[in-house]
Write an enzyme that holds these catalytic residues in place. Structure first.
Site, PDB file in Angstrom:
ATOM      1  N   GLU A  46       0.851  -1.194   0.000  1.00  0.00           N
ATOM      2  CA  GLU A  46       0.000   0.000   0.000  1.00  0.00           C
ATOM      3  C   GLU A  46       0.883   1.239   0.000  1.00  0.00           C
ATOM      4  O   GLU A  46       1.687   1.432   0.907  1.00  0.00           O
ATOM      5  CB  GLU A  46      -0.886   0.006   1.253  1.00  0.00           C
ATOM      6  CG  GLU A  46      -1.933  -1.089   1.221  1.00  0.00           C
ATOM      7  CD  GLU A  46      -2.629  -1.258   2.552  1.00  0.00           C
ATOM      8  OE1 GLU A  46      -2.732  -0.275   3.316  1.00  0.00           O
ATOM      9  OE2 GLU A  46      -3.050  -2.390   2.840  1.00  0.00           O
ATOM     10  N   ASP A  57      -5.287   8.550  11.121  1.00  0.00           N
ATOM     11  CA  ASP A  57      -3.931   8.119  11.430  1.00  0.00           C
ATOM     12  C   ASP A  57      -3.412   8.627  12.760  1.00  0.00           C
ATOM     13  O   ASP A  57      -3.685   9.746  13.165  1.00  0.00           O
ATOM     14  CB  ASP A  57      -2.980   8.567  10.313  1.00  0.00           C
ATOM     15  CG  ASP A  57      -3.169   7.738   9.062  1.00  0.00           C
ATOM     16  OD1 ASP A  57      -3.089   6.505   9.174  1.00  0.00           O
ATOM     17  OD2 ASP A  57      -3.426   8.319   7.988  1.00  0.00           O
TER      18      ASP A  57
END
Ligand SMILES: Cc1ncc(COP(=O)(O)O)c(C=O)c1O
Lengths: 255, 398
Positions: A46, A57
């Site tokens: 990814e 995140d």
């Protein structure tokens, strides 16, 4: 057969997918990282597209993104870097990021350019299903791109079934409701993982968030086709050592 | 939804025209969906309405006066009324919304309240209602804003809130909002996110607008009493995220004879590179869960705005306002830092009212509009200037 289905037909256990942030630690590390990850046993990669406001995140990936942006990373530059990789990298590649930069780039152009450099899948956690179906599904399909949806312990069975129906790559099961990089007790999620397993979905499932070492990887692999590691890998390469050596050491500690 | 509510209410997916929606990661889906399914049922419930209205009246001090500002009117050659949100408990309109949302959170059985704040006004208003309801309160505030808004930080602490510095990104309101959303992702079950403006994923913009709509509801009644008409010629309000403007515009949106004027913060000037005039500088994008105008680079990275007023220092704007802008239903104007400060001093001198810096932006456009003598002009005075005394004192000394 798309490239995910091809991978799963060859291997459907202990699949390791690694996330890294493009443009980090150095602007031009992208291809070095891709090659070393493939060489040392990663099954899928990814590529993170950095964003100023990465809501899902934790601090490690946030900081890698900030640094990447300071280094000058953009989606356009990323596509330039990825040109010519199609023949060199054989594992499926996914672009992962947030919707806003992709919208500014132009969703159609983004998909066309992604296809041209050999991308197989797209993950945009903040693109909801309704908008996906109304506006973006066809553009993705026309470019042969598989959109990957996330599910969490809070996602209802009904919704998981719906996601399974509209997915053709794999399903990304977030290990617990959290942002990336938090320590997770995988065994505490047993009932959630078993619930998914028992649903016998048509798509393969990979577990991500909080996978950081052999123990958590092995535990996750008990319930799914494999697992995804992000934060722990960023930590392994952020010190600025030799990327090939750091990557090999890291992957050896997992596999 | 009534077919007339063309501007004030979103469609079932949370869109005002092409703006809005709920662009949230799956981790927030069930929380946002739960809110969406329940908010109207809860807030339209009789017991909710009763408690909400009682608290607005006896706790927040509503209705706030609609004050005819005689000397200001004389100066601008028209009839100016000030809607005195500055007289609300805690010093700004923000408390209308926090009272509404805390009652909702309570009915949803949530035990832990999180909020973001810029200037600290919303943080204070949230800490206040959490004290009232004995609920745990965590306020995210940019590290930079903590340093420049010390009195409000102290108020929040005295009220029992935990103030957590946002140290990511540019360390201001945008980042405080990111941190609050991350907290919500990490605590999906017991936590309620109490947003401070008409921003965020659907149903927040609609919910906050409804709670603030009491402002225009009162204006209509008060004007009727004072002038024999419910409809003014103009309603003027400043826009950060847009909650006080949403409240002041709400019940006038479908009356197209009423000119709605939204005033953004131009900072050092719209073209200076140090501005927060989102509709002038922004392009369509997705920020904090909804599609709207966003100040961003060509590459879609959100840029840091600038305004002297921390409450207007935000690179986005609520989706309802984006639609008012795109459809030209509202006129968007702006005022610079200096113009706002001058307007604050002018109001103080003429009327003996020290306004918040945010509200001073609304006052600053009075000289830029050609009013007729018998126009009725309502300016929403969203807050009082206590929190801005540091800035004002510096100006007095220079
Ligand atoms: C007095 C006052 N007015 C206006 C604002 C701006 O917010 P909004 O645009 O949501 O009304 C703030 C925000 O802190 C404020 O304190």
């Amino acid at each position: 057969m798309n490239s995910f289905q091809k991978l799963f037909s060859e291997k459907n256990k202990n699949i390791l997918s690694i996330y890294f942030t493009a443009g980090f630690p150095e602007l031009n590390d992208t291809n070095v990282i891709l090659r070393t990850l493939e060489k040392h046993g990663t099954d899928m990669i990814e590529i993170g597209m950095p964003y100023s406001d990465p809501l899902a995140d934790g601090p490690v990936i946030q900081n890698s993104g900030m640094k990447a942006l300071q280094n000058g990373m953009t989606i356009k530059l990323l596509f330039d870097q990825l040109k010519g990789n199609k023949e060199k990298i054989n594992v499926p590649l996914i672009l992962m990021g947030y919707l806003n930069p992709v919208l500014q780039y132009g969703f159609e152009k983004f998909c066309a350019d992604a296809k041209a450099v050999g991308i197989s899948g797209i993950i945009l956690p903040d693109l909801p299903i309704t908008e996906f179906e109304n506006e973006y599904k066809n553009i993705l399909a026309q470019n042969g791109l598989n959109f990957i949806f996330l599910i969490t312990p809070e996602t209802s069975d009904e919704r998981i079934k719906k996601i399974d129906e509209i997915s053709e790559g794999f399903i990304y099961a977030v290990s617990s409701s959290s942002v990336t990089g938090r320590d997770q007790d995988m065994s505490a999620q047993k009932s959630y993982f078993e619930r998914i397993k028992n649903m016998r979905l048509k798509n393969n499932v990979l577990i991500g968030f909080g996978i950081k070492d052999r123990e958590t990887f092995t535990e996750a692999c008990k319930y799914a086709s494999g697992a995804i590691i992000g934060t722990a890998y960023i930590k392994a390469i952020e010190k600025g050592g030799d990327i090939d050596i750091e990557t090999q050491t890291f992957l050896n500690s997992i596999l | 939804m009534s077919s007339q509510a063309k501007y004030s209410q979103p469609d079932e997916n949370g869109y005002y025209g092409r703006f809005g929606g709920a662009y949230v990661p799956e981790m927030l889906y069930s929380n946002v969906e739960n809110l969406k399914e329940n908010y109207l049922k809860i807030i339209n419930d009789e017991s909710f309405q009763k408690e909400f209205n009682t608290l607005l009246k006896d706790y927040a001090g509503r209705p706030t006066p609609l004050y005819y500002a005689g000397r200001l009117s004389e100066k601008y050659g028209t009839e100016i009324f000030l809607k005195r949100e500055d007289l609300c408990h805690t010093g700004a309109h923000k408390v209308n919304n926090t009272i509404g949302q805390i009652l909702l959170a309570e009915r949803l059985g949530k035990k832990r309240i999180i909020a973001e704040t810029g200037a600290g006004q919303h943080g204070v208003a949230t800490a206040t209602v959490c004290a009232l309801k004995n609920l745990e309160c965590i306020v995210y505030m940019g590290e930079k804003d903590i340093a420049r808004q010390a009195p409000n930080v102290a108020r929040m602490k005295m009220l029992g809130a935990k103030v957590v510095p946002a140290v990511s990104g540019s360390k201001t309101l945008k980042d405080a909002t990111n941190e609050a959303i991350r907290d919500w992702i990490n605590n999906p079950n017991d936590t309620y996110y109490l947003i401070g403006s008409v921003v965020g994923p659907h149903p927040y913009p609609d919910m906050v607008a409804r709670f603030q709509s009491v402002i225009s509801d009162e204006i209509r009644k008060q004007l009727k009493e004072k002038k024999g008409t419910e409809l003014p010629g103009y309603v003027i309000a400043c826009v950060g995220g847009g909650s006080n403007a949403a409240g002041a515009f709400y019940h006038f949106m479908e009356d197209e004879s009423v000119q709605l004027i939204a005033v953004e913060a131009a900072g050092l000037g719209v073209e200076s590179g140090m501005s927060a005039a989102t509709t002038q500088l922004g392009t369509v994008g997705v920020l904090h869960g909804s599609k709207s105008y966003v100040m961003q680079t060509e590459d879609g990275q959100v840029v840091e705005p600038h305004s002297i007023s921390a409450g207007l220092d935000y690179p986005g704007i609520g989706p309802m306002h984006a639609n008012l802008f795109a459809t030209k239903r509202a006129k968007f104007m702006n005022a610079t830092d200096d113009e706002a400060v001058a307007a604050a001093f002018e109001l103080t001198k003429l009327e003996g009212i020290i306004p918040a810096l945010e509200s001073a932006h609304a006052l600053a456009v009075l000289g830029k509009i050609k009013f007729k003598k018998d126009d009725i002009v309502v300016v929403n005075l969203s807050g009082r200037g206590d929190k801005d005394m540091d800035t004002y004192i510096k100006k007095l000394q220079s």
